[in-house]
Scaffold this active site. Structure first.
Site, PDB file in Angstrom:
ATOM      1  N   ARG A   1      -0.766  15.708  -6.001  1.00 11.59           N
ATOM      2  CA  ARG A   1      -0.882  17.107  -6.862  1.00 11.59           C
ATOM      3  C   ARG A   1      -1.412  17.588  -7.967  1.00 11.59           C
ATOM      4  NH1 ARG A   1       0.193  11.612  -8.787  1.00 11.59           N
ATOM      5  NH2 ARG A   1      -0.445  11.513 -10.052  1.00 11.59           N
TER       6      ARG A   1
ATOM      7  N   LYS B   1      14.245   2.884  -5.674  1.00 13.86           N
ATOM      8  CA  LYS B   1      12.991   2.799  -4.168  1.00 13.86           C
ATOM      9  C   LYS B   1      14.676   2.540  -3.915  1.00 13.86           C
ATOM     10  CE  LYS B   1       9.775   3.033  -3.183  1.00 13.86           C
ATOM     11  NZ  LYS B   1       9.535   4.290  -2.460  1.00 13.86           N
TER      12      LYS B   1
END
Length: 346
Positions: A38, A181
């Site tokens: 990131r 998920k």
């Protein structure tokens, strides 16, 4: 197969627990690795990855934010395999699992799906990516029956978590993570089923991941696995949530997770969904192991009295393809203890 010394692969989320271990394993096997982070300005994470053997010769780092999935295009360019490990749902940079930011909860689920679609699209549009391996989670594979009447007799790849059922020990975080998920894995499998995409897709639904990793702190999953030893109520609640959701607790060593990812990339005719866990145990069995082998830690009696259920681990798909696990439950738990000792967490 193309020589690994010339074969480029991409790992998203390369600085996380699984991601960093996977980058390390791929470098050891001779691959050229494109890893995304990131923030390339985070010297602790950059330094960790650049310190791996062969990193100087074969590791290339890219800055990419999963909330801006178009940023992954450069990292994926010219790669043969893509391992999508990154998730926007949690951060394990501390001892507790925490949200990455303060965006509304629904945004994290949207971001998970959006990133999957974009990364898959970049893979499809490339002329090089042959297979996309997605790091999924067994929280999407609950053997709970859809009508809420109990559990199926086995847990395997046919199981999908019924998101409408209330699960004991749940909270906003685990509900969101479970939904993201589950929906994310279903979405990426749909992309793999589309003949027009011509992209081979594998999802690895990993159990609770333990073992000694490369990060300079103890990760959330390891803290959960040793929650009875350190008497951490928050992490123990998460362990019990997993047990209530899945009947028992699927556990796998981080090194076996890496081996399974690479196996699913390299092995011909591997596609679709695979559960990845070497052990399927109760929380009480874990506590008894700790009590017997680490008597210096005084476990609460409640940890030894968890539920027992007649549910079996029914997944053999990975083994049927030729994969074998190296680490049993004892080694996983022992390695979790050693990992925590290294950083004075116990």
């Amino acid at each position: 197969m193309e020589s690994k010394s010339r074969c480029k692969v991409c790992v998203t989320g390369g600085a996380g627990y699984i991601g960093s271990a996977l980058v390390h394993s791929l470098l050891q096997k001779g691959y050229i690795v494109h890893a995304t982070l990131r923030n390339l300005g985070d010297e602790s994470k950059v330094g960790l990855l650049r310190g791996f053997p062969y990193a100087k010769e074969r590791l290339h780092l890219f800055e990419a934010d999963i909330y801006k999935p178009q940023e992954f295009e450069q990292a994926i360019e010219d790669c043969k395999f893509v391992f999508h490990v990154a998730t926007p749902i949690y951060d394990t940079s501390g001892h507790e699992v925490t949200f990455l930011n303060l965006q509304p909860n629904k945004d994290k689920i949207v971001a998970t799906i959006s990133a999957i679609k974009k990364i898959a699209d970049v893979c499809i549009q490339s002329t090089t990516v042959r297979r996309l391996v997605y790091t999924a989670s067994v929280v999407a594979a609950s053997p709970l029956k859809d009508d809420g009447s109990g559990y199926k007799t086995t847990m395997d790849e046919t199981c999908w978590t019924p998101l409408h059922i209330h699960v004991p020990y749940s909270n906003d975080f685990v509900k969101e993570y479970t939904k993201a998920k589950t929906n994310g894995e279903q979405e990426i499998l749909k992309i793999g089923d589309e003949k027009a995409s011509k992209l081979e897709v594998v999802t690895l639904s990993c159990g609770m991941v333990g073992g000694r990793g490369h990060l300079p702190y103890v990760t959330g999953s390891v803290m959960t696995l040793i929650s009875q030893v350190i008497n951490n109520a928050t992490q123990y609640q998460l362990l019990r949530y997993i047990e209530e959701l899945l009947g028992k607790i699927p556990i796998v060593h981080v090194e076996d997770v890496c081996r399974a990812h690479i196996f699913c990339a390299e092995t011909p005719l591997v596609n679709g969904r695979f559960l990845c866990s070497s052990s399927y145990v109760t929380s009480a069995e874990m506590a008894k192991y700790y009590q017997e082998n680490y008597p210096q830690f005084h476990l609460n009696q409640e940890y030894l009295e968890g539920p027992t259920r007649e549910i079996n681990w029914g997944s053999t798909k990975l083994e049927d393809k030729g994969f074998s696990y190296k680490y049993d439950i004892k080694t996983i738990l022992d390695d979790c203890i050693e990992y925590a000792k290294r950083f004075d967490n116990i």
